[in-house]
Enzyme design. Structure first.
Site, PDB file in Angstrom:
ATOM      1  N   ASN A 256      11.613  19.606  -6.829  1.00 30.70           N
ATOM      2  CA  ASN A 256      11.640  19.398  -5.374  1.00 30.70           C
ATOM      3  C   ASN A 256      12.875  20.002  -4.710  1.00 30.70           C
ATOM      4  O   ASN A 256      13.009  19.936  -3.495  1.00 30.70           O
ATOM      5  CB  ASN A 256      11.502  17.909  -5.020  1.00 30.70           C
TER       6      ASN A 256
ATOM      7  N   SER B  72       7.229  16.367   7.710  1.00 28.12           N
ATOM      8  CA  SER B  72       8.420  16.122   6.882  1.00 28.12           C
ATOM      9  C   SER B  72       9.585  15.579   7.710  1.00 28.12           C
ATOM     10  O   SER B  72       9.899  16.080   8.796  1.00 28.12           O
ATOM     11  CB  SER B  72       8.849  17.425   6.194  1.00 28.12           C
TER      12      SER B  72
ATOM     13  N   GLY C 197       0.773   2.389 -10.040  1.00 29.12           N
ATOM     14  CA  GLY C 197       0.527   3.766  -9.598  1.00 29.12           C
ATOM     15  C   GLY C 197       0.986   4.777 -10.623  1.00 29.12           C
ATOM     16  O   GLY C 197       2.033   4.594 -11.277  1.00 29.12           O
TER      17      GLY C 197
ATOM     18  N   ASN D  27      -2.592   1.472 -13.242  1.00 31.73           N
ATOM     19  CA  ASN D  27      -3.153   2.423 -12.280  1.00 31.73           C
ATOM     20  C   ASN D  27      -4.662   2.283 -12.222  1.00 31.73           C
ATOM     21  O   ASN D  27      -5.301   1.940 -13.211  1.00 31.73           O
ATOM     22  CB  ASN D  27      -2.795   3.862 -12.692  1.00 31.73           C
ATOM     23  N   ARG D  28      -5.206   2.544 -11.014  1.00 33.10           N
ATOM     24  CA  ARG D  28      -6.658   2.482 -10.848  1.00 33.10           C
ATOM     25  C   ARG D  28      -7.341   3.396 -11.859  1.00 33.10           C
ATOM     26  O   ARG D  28      -8.272   3.000 -12.564  1.00 33.10           O
ATOM     27  CB  ARG D  28      -7.013   2.892  -9.406  1.00 33.10           C
TER      28      ARG D  28
ATOM     29  N   ASP E 245      14.005  13.111  -6.976  1.00 30.67           N
ATOM     30  CA  ASP E 245      13.339  11.842  -6.621  1.00 30.67           C
ATOM     31  C   ASP E 245      13.775  10.697  -7.529  1.00 30.67           C
ATOM     32  O   ASP E 245      13.869   9.549  -7.102  1.00 30.67           O
ATOM     33  CB  ASP E 245      11.814  11.991  -6.678  1.00 30.67           C
TER      34      ASP E 245
ATOM     35  N   LYS F  43       5.076  21.150  -5.615  1.00 32.12           N
ATOM     36  CA  LYS F  43       6.141  20.744  -6.547  1.00 32.12           C
ATOM     37  C   LYS F  43       5.869  21.169  -7.994  1.00 32.12           C
ATOM     38  O   LYS F  43       6.790  21.522  -8.727  1.00 32.12           O
ATOM     39  CB  LYS F  43       6.343  19.229  -6.497  1.00 32.12           C
TER      40      LYS F  43
ATOM     41  N   GLU G  28      16.412  19.318 -17.339  1.00 31.34           N
ATOM     42  CA  GLU G  28      15.660  18.322 -18.126  1.00 31.34           C
ATOM     43  C   GLU G  28      14.886  17.370 -17.233  1.00 31.34           C
ATOM     44  O   GLU G  28      13.745  16.992 -17.538  1.00 31.34           O
ATOM     45  CB  GLU G  28      16.676  17.503 -18.937  1.00 31.34           C
TER      46      GLU G  28
ATOM     47  N   ILE H  87       7.968   2.161  -2.742  1.00 30.03           N
ATOM     48  CA  ILE H  87       8.490   3.473  -2.329  1.00 30.03           C
ATOM     49  C   ILE H  87       7.809   3.962  -1.046  1.00 30.03           C
ATOM     50  O   ILE H  87       8.243   4.933  -0.447  1.00 30.03           O
ATOM     51  CB  ILE H  87       8.411   4.534  -3.456  1.00 30.03           C
TER      52      ILE H  87
ATOM     53  N   TYR I  84       7.390   3.905   2.769  1.00 33.23           N
ATOM     54  CA  TYR I  84       8.344   3.495   3.806  1.00 33.23           C
ATOM     55  C   TYR I  84       7.783   3.572   5.227  1.00 33.23           C
ATOM     56  O   TYR I  84       8.519   3.411   6.205  1.00 33.23           O
ATOM     57  CB  TYR I  84       9.646   4.304   3.703  1.00 33.23           C
TER      58      TYR I  84
HETATM   59  P1  NAP Z   1      -0.295  10.598  -5.375  1.00 32.34           P
HETATM   60  O1  NAP Z   1       0.173  11.518  -6.413  1.00 32.34           O
HETATM   61  O2  NAP Z   1      -1.433  10.975  -4.499  1.00 32.34           O
HETATM   62  O3  NAP Z   1      -0.662   9.193  -6.091  1.00 32.34           O
HETATM   63  C1  NAP Z   1      -1.268   8.149  -5.369  1.00 32.34           C
HETATM   64  C2  NAP Z   1      -1.298   6.888  -6.220  1.00 32.34           C
HETATM   65  O4  NAP Z   1      -1.878   5.829  -5.430  1.00 32.34           O
HETATM   66  C3  NAP Z   1      -2.170   7.007  -7.474  1.00 32.34           C
HETATM   67  O5  NAP Z   1      -1.642   6.184  -8.475  1.00 32.34           O
HETATM   68  C4  NAP Z   1      -3.513   6.452  -6.975  1.00 32.34           C
HETATM   69  O6  NAP Z   1      -4.337   5.943  -7.992  1.00 32.34           O
HETATM   70  C5  NAP Z   1      -3.030   5.316  -6.097  1.00 32.34           C
HETATM   71  N1  NAP Z   1      -4.054   4.936  -5.126  1.00 32.34           N
HETATM   72  C6  NAP Z   1      -4.403   5.607  -3.996  1.00 32.34           C
HETATM   73  N2  NAP Z   1      -5.403   4.942  -3.350  1.00 32.34           N
HETATM   74  C7  NAP Z   1      -5.692   3.846  -4.101  1.00 32.34           C
HETATM   75  C8  NAP Z   1      -6.623   2.763  -3.970  1.00 32.34           C
HETATM   76  N3  NAP Z   1      -7.461   2.695  -2.936  1.00 32.34           N
HETATM   77  N4  NAP Z   1      -6.624   1.800  -4.922  1.00 32.34           N
HETATM   78  C9  NAP Z   1      -5.769   1.848  -5.987  1.00 32.34           C
HETATM   79  N5  NAP Z   1      -4.867   2.849  -6.166  1.00 32.34           N
HETATM   80  C10 NAP Z   1      -4.824   3.842  -5.231  1.00 32.34           C
HETATM   81  O7  NAP Z   1       0.876  10.211  -4.353  1.00 32.34           O
HETATM   82  P2  NAP Z   1       2.452  10.202  -4.641  1.00 32.34           P
HETATM   83  O8  NAP Z   1       3.016  11.514  -4.317  1.00 32.34           O
HETATM   84  O9  NAP Z   1       2.673   9.627  -5.984  1.00 32.34           O
HETATM   85  O10 NAP Z   1       2.974   9.199  -3.493  1.00 32.34           O
HETATM   86  C11 NAP Z   1       2.600   7.834  -3.487  1.00 32.34           C
HETATM   87  C12 NAP Z   1       3.264   7.143  -2.289  1.00 32.34           C
HETATM   88  O11 NAP Z   1       4.678   7.183  -2.435  1.00 32.34           O
HETATM   89  C13 NAP Z   1       2.959   7.801  -0.953  1.00 32.34           C
HETATM   90  O12 NAP Z   1       2.763   6.783   0.007  1.00 32.34           O
HETATM   91  C14 NAP Z   1       4.218   8.582  -0.627  1.00 32.34           C
HETATM   92  O13 NAP Z   1       4.452   8.717   0.766  1.00 32.34           O
HETATM   93  C15 NAP Z   1       5.279   7.675  -1.257  1.00 32.34           C
HETATM   94  N6  NAP Z   1       6.490   8.416  -1.669  1.00 32.34           N
HETATM   95  C16 NAP Z   1       7.696   7.970  -1.202  1.00 32.34           C
HETATM   96  C17 NAP Z   1       8.855   8.619  -1.589  1.00 32.34           C
HETATM   97  C18 NAP Z   1      10.175   8.147  -1.066  1.00 32.34           C
HETATM   98  O14 NAP Z   1      11.136   8.927  -1.074  1.00 32.34           O
HETATM   99  N7  NAP Z   1      10.298   6.885  -0.651  1.00 32.34           N
HETATM  100  C19 NAP Z   1       8.782   9.736  -2.439  1.00 32.34           C
HETATM  101  C20 NAP Z   1       7.541  10.156  -2.902  1.00 32.34           C
HETATM  102  C21 NAP Z   1       6.394   9.490  -2.501  1.00 32.34           C
HETATM  103  P3  NAP Z   1      -5.387   6.931  -8.751  1.00 32.34           P
HETATM  104  O15 NAP Z   1      -4.560   7.689  -9.753  1.00 32.34           O
HETATM  105  O16 NAP Z   1      -6.349   5.998  -9.356  1.00 32.34           O
HETATM  106  O17 NAP Z   1      -5.976   7.824  -7.693  1.00 32.34           O
END
Ligand code: NAP
Length: 278
Positions: free
Chosen positions: A85, A13, A125, A149-150, A100, A64, A76, A214, A216
């Site tokens: 979070n 983190s 996603g 989404n996949r 977020d 979370k 809400e 998102i 980074y």
């Molecule tokens: P998550 O709940 O695990 O969701 C992952 C997403 O990526 C799902 O939509 C998944 O699709 C898709 N995915 C993963 N591998 C894939 C592939 N090979 N082909 C196609 N789609 C794929 O993760 P999350 O918490 O939403 O986070 C997602 C990203 O955002 C991470 O990299 C995280 O570090 C980043 N993030 C950034 C912030 C920020 O403050 N900037 C905040 C939160 C998260 P499926 O549903 O089909 O598995």
């Protein structure tokens, strides 16, 4: 005054560096500490944080959703996103929210303020972070959000929960959808260090669209690089992380901190040091 970030694992983190920077900047005699909390012990940790000397904290993966159920009161935003979070104690009750969505909006407000005049979005996603992004878009006037989404079922579930302005679509439709999009957002983990790249042809994206990721790590993902090459305005994901931390810090320590270039540089140095294995 002690605040925490609870997760499992939690050593990755960046939040302790972020809040540590603000504590030092404002000369606050407080701390912000990472707490590794196994899923089995999470509910107990959350229910007992006030009696264990904490003033509040952040909750990260995988807790979370559990936090949403364990708080006495949630707002809400947390309810709509389905996750908490940020927690704090108020009038003897444990309160929870989700920042977020604010982080996503505030990052765009800072770096591409014209995003607010858009109405049509393409979101890639449908994981946990996607829900916060959709919440932010919907509460800022976006009434036509294509969700790709996949796993289509996950996009369908989000659409059912959020309403008819969210339309689940297929990857194959992306070219057509992007012709009308005011903003295109990647919320998948594709493009993140160690993950496959997000490979999308951005040539059909409407001139003047904003493209944001998102993810980074790296800061300029291949997706953002391709968008910049196509002449589109890009916004990276670090600002979302920085801005989502603001409301929590204010609740716990009583000062609304600033997200500025100095903070961003501080985090970039930490990311670079990690990348170099230091
Ligand atoms: P998550 O709940 O695990 O969701 C992952 C997403 O990526 C799902 O939509 C998944 O699709 C898709 N995915 C993963 N591998 C894939 C592939 N090979 N082909 C196609 N789609 C794929 O993760 P999350 O918490 O939403 O986070 C997602 C990203 O955002 C991470 O990299 C995280 O570090 C980043 N993030 C950034 C912030 C920020 O403050 N900037 C905040 C939160 C998260 P499926 O549903 O089909 O598995």
């Amino acid at each position: 005054m002690k605040a925490f970030v609870a997760g499992w694992p939690v050593s990755h983190s960046l939040s302790p560096f972020l809040h540590g920077f603000w504590l030092q900047r404002h000369a606050i005699a407080g701390s912000y500490e990472a707490v590794a909390c196994e899923p089995d012990g999470f509910r107990g940790f959350l229910r007992n944080f006030p009696s264990n000397g904490w003033i509040g904290g952040n909750i990260t993966i995988p807790h979370k959703e559990a936090a949403l159920l364990a708080c006495d009161q949630v707002d809400e935003t947390a309810r709509a996103i389905g996750a908490v979070n940020t927690v704090w104690l108020q009038n003897g009750f444990i309160h929870g929210t989700n920042t977020d969505s604010h982080g996503f909006s505030a990052n765009l407000d800072q770096h591409a303020p014209r995003w607010k005049s858009g109405r049509t979005a393409v979101v890639l996603g449908a994981g946990g972070a996607s829900r916060a992004v959709i919440h932010a878009l919907a509460t800022n006037g976006y009434n036509n959000i294509s969700l790709v989404n996949r796993t289509v079922e996950k996009a369908e579930k989000i659409a059912r929960e959020f309403g008819s302005h969210i339309v689940p679509r297929q990857w194959d439709d992306l070219g057509k959808l992007m012709q009308d999009a005011d903003i295109v957002v990647n919320t998948t983990s594709l493009g993140m260090k160690g993950q496959p790249e997000l490979e999308i042809d951005l040539n059909s994206v409407k001139t003047g669209s904003i493209v944001t990721d998102i993810v980074y790590t790296p800061l300029m993902t291949p997706f953002l690089k391709a968008a910049a090459k196509a002449g589109l305005e890009t916004v990276d994901g670090l600002g979302m992380l920085l801005h989502q931390a603001v409301p929590g810090f204010e609740k716990w320590f009583g000062i609304r901190p600033q997200v500025d270039a100095e903070l961003r540089d501080h985090l970039l140095k930490i990311l670079a040091a990690r990348e170099a294995g230091r």
